[in-house]
Design an enzyme around this catalytic site. Structure first.
Site, PDB file in Angstrom:
ATOM      1  N   HIS A   1      -3.721  -5.512   1.184  1.00 34.28           N
ATOM      2  CA  HIS A   1      -3.485  -5.816   2.595  1.00 34.28           C
ATOM      3  C   HIS A   1      -3.925  -7.246   2.874  1.00 34.28           C
ATOM      4  O   HIS A   1      -4.873  -7.752   2.275  1.00 34.28           O
ATOM      5  CB  HIS A   1      -4.284  -4.869   3.493  1.00 34.28           C
ATOM      6  CG  HIS A   1      -3.776  -3.470   3.505  1.00 34.28           C
ATOM      7  ND1 HIS A   1      -2.582  -3.119   4.086  1.00 34.28           N
ATOM      8  CD2 HIS A   1      -4.309  -2.325   3.009  1.00 34.28           C
ATOM      9  CE1 HIS A   1      -2.401  -1.811   3.965  1.00 34.28           C
ATOM     10  NE2 HIS A   1      -3.427  -1.311   3.305  1.00 34.28           N
TER      11      HIS A   1
ATOM     12  N   CYS B   1       0.828  -1.199   0.000  1.00 34.79           N
ATOM     13  CA  CYS B   1       0.000   0.000   0.000  1.00 34.79           C
ATOM     14  C   CYS B   1       0.870   1.260   0.000  1.00 34.79           C
ATOM     15  O   CYS B   1       1.531   1.534  -0.994  1.00 34.79           O
ATOM     16  CB  CYS B   1      -0.965  -0.027   1.181  1.00 34.79           C
ATOM     17  SG  CYS B   1      -2.367   1.100   0.982  1.00 34.79           S
TER      18      CYS B   1
END
Length: 490
Positions: A436, A339
């Site tokens: 994630h 991310c």
């Protein structure tokens, strides 16, 4: 609301409320009760994706309430944590209300918002217990912060409005527990003090009978009953952690086959992405605090998510981690960015609208030939995915701002919901992804480690979390008067 409720509040932050609520939720579930978690206000950059009932889109809640929902055996919804504060600077945070971004606020300005946010809290409160027997509520910080009481929505402000009885949690491991419990009793106004039905002591090490005189002293000062003394719960280490304060206490242990270095970004987010790796017996995960070098013997560096990519990138350089990372790369080491960490690995990060602050452009670390442009719309969703490197299924979610493009994206690391995601360097040793939960997929994690010369332990990570919750529930049934706790819910 049909469900009865009980609330745990702490004498301070990090006294173990999250784990206790999760354990009590699992204990109630094992008793055959339909149970739900609730936390009016949370502050954490470890967020999870949850359902928004009646909406096709997903929203954000604190990772702790996601874990507590698992303990209850139910699907997480945004009403379990209606107000989530995600710190972006030392004095300001993004405010998420019922799963959606409400805006940004400095700490002082946020105090003025609380009256409006209480309406959302009470709306979610009315919805979260629908069809349930019991709701277990977690406070935030401490009710003893009486300077904030007039606008409180997280502790006694909520408990008095919703008429929920409160059990106070004291942490004996940090010391001064008698003073913290008795002191809370002393300074609370009578209206708030009446809400407390008793207390429990958490994180006790050794012979519990040695605290018998402590219990008598607290009863003398407060008149409150003690629901029990909980020992240090070793199984809690196998649960996802929510608060970054735990990172400050993590230290490297015995020598293992693979050392994974993780720089502790100031706005680190979703660092529970690393928990499945921590569970591997041949893997040592080392969180490196500011001011320390990335260890030279690390075989893998993982740059985790960040709530402030540009700000953390600037501090990354201030710490000299950029030089450490280049040296690691020259030694043949591997790098993974997740991310915000993925965004940092590119050539440049642009923020033309100043979403993250006053710096609108900064050079990236240059290990991937990509660039990122921040955009106002946030992506929040659970996804189905597949690793392209190993052709194995992945699981996880996305919570991010920004769009990343460039030549290295022609070598994507994964496919998410049918679209290419991430980027991989030409030699395959540097990769980035927006996914994630990457390492939660057991088969992928084993193959990933094998590619680094490490034999995975064959761990079923999700099953380990379930077992840990069961163990904690059993400990609480042993050391707490759970009949009395559940019986006092109203």
């Amino acid at each position: 609301m049909a469900a009865k409720a009980i609330m745990l509040q702490g004498t301070g932050s990090d006294v173990g409320k999250t784990v206790l609520v999760a354990g009590l939720c699992r204990a109630a579930k094992k008793r055959g009760l339909s149970v739900r978690p609730f936390k009016p206000q949370n502050m954490s950059n470890n967020a999870a994706v949850a359902n928004i009932p009646g909406d096709k889109l997903a929203g954000e809640i604190g990772r702790a309430q996601w874990l507590q929902a698992i303990a209850c055996g139910v699907v997480p919804t945004v009403h379990m944590n209606p107000v989530l504060l995600k710190p972006q600077t030392d004095i300001g945070a993004q405010v998420v209300v019922q799963g959606k971004v409400f805006g940004e606020a400095r700490a002082r300005d946020y105090q003025g918002l609380k009256a409006r946010l209480m309406d959302a809290v009470l709306d979610s409160w009315a919805k979260v217990g629908e069809g349930a027997d019991l709701v277990i509520v977690e406070g935030a910080g401490s009710p003893a912060e009486i300077n904030l009481r007039s606008r409180d929505i997280a502790n006694m402000g909520f408990a008095t409005r919703a008429d929920v009885p409160v059990i106070l949690v004291g942490d004996i491991d940090r010391g001064g527990v008698i003073a913290s419990v008795a002191g809370t009793h002393l300074i609370l106004p009578e209206e708030d003090r009446r809400m407390i039905v008793g207390y429990l002591i958490n994180k006790f090490r050794g012979d519990v009978s040695l605290f018998d005189d402590g219990i008598k002293a607290i009863e003398t000062f407060t008149g409150w009953r003690c629901f029990g003394v909980v020992p240090w719960l070793k199984a809690a280490a196998r649960l996802p952690s929510e608060d970054s304060v735990v990172l400050e206490r993590l230290a490297s242990g015995e020598k293992r086959a693979l050392k994974v270095a993780v720089p502790m970004l100031s706005r680190i987010a979703n660092f529970d992405d690393l928990d499945p790796l921590k569970a591997e017996p041949q893997v040592e995960v080392v969180f490196v605090p500011p001011g320390q070098h990335l260890p030279e013997d690390a075989g893998l560096v993982i740059i985790p998510g960040s709530k402030s990519t540009v700000g953390d990138l600037l501090k990354f350089r201030d710490n000299g981690w950029d030089r450490d990372l280049l040296a690691h790369r020259k030694r043949g080491g591997h790098v993974v960015g997740i991310c915000g960490g993925f965004q940092m690995l590119g050539r440049v990060v642009r923020d033309p609208d100043g979403i993250e602050g006053s710096v609108t452009e900064t050079d990236g670390l240059g290990l991937l030939d990509v660039e990122t442009v921040m955009e106002p719309e946030k992506t929040v969703r659970n996804v189905s995915a597949r690793s392209l490197q190993f052709d194995l299924p992945l699981e996880g979610y996305e919570i991010h701002l920004g769009r990343t493009t460039g030549p290295d994206t022609l070598r994507p690391s994964a496919v998410i919901n049918g679209a290419d995601d991430g980027a991989v360097s030409a030699d395959g040793k540097v990769s980035g992804t927006y996914l994630h939960g990457l390492f939660s997929a057991d088969a992928f994690r084993a193959k990933f480690l094998e590619n680094l010369g490490v034999k995975g332990g064959g761990i079923n990570y999700r099953a380990e979390v379930e077992r840990a919750l069961d163990e904690i529930a059993a400990e609480l049934e042993t050391h707490l008067d759970c009949d009395a706790i559940f019986g006092l819910a109203r």
